[in-house]
Design a protein around this motif. Structure first.
Motif: not given
Length: 109
Positions: A76-84
């Motif tokens: 979830s953290v990786r996905a959010a950082v990628s989206a950021a």
């Protein structure tokens, strides 16, 4: 105008445009540093706030973590950082278009 003569009006216009571009660049740089975009992971667990420059200013967990596997939280953290990162790029492009939209090249350039 004969060859070898200096077109002072053209030079003055070029200087005026250069100063305008410098001013617009400073405005753009300020906006990139201050405009923030908020994104979430696909599962809604992680929220990331990022500036248009790509600097992450906040990370929030929007749900309980105790029932989740560490691997899932990390995903979830990786996905959010990628989206950021994508959101920061989008914001930079939007700001650039808004800031420099009225600029047109110097005639004859």
């Amino acid at each position: 105008m004969p060859r070898g003569e200096i077109d002072e009006a053209w030079i003055e216009e070029a200087i005026r445009r250069y100063r305008r571009i410098e001013s617009l660049q400073a405005e753009f740089d300020r906006a990139v540093a201050t405009v923030e975009v908020t994104v979430r992971s696909p599962d809604g667990l992680v929220e990331v706030v990022v500036t248009a420059s790509g600097r992450i200013t906040d990370v929030r967990f929007l749900g309980p973590l105790h029932n989740r596997a560490p691997r899932d939280v990390a995903g979830s953290v990786r996905a959010a950082v990628s989206a950021a990162a994508d959101a920061a790029q989008w914001a930079r492009e939007k700001l650039h278009n808004e800031t420099f939209t009225a600029y047109r090249p110097l005639a004859g350039a």
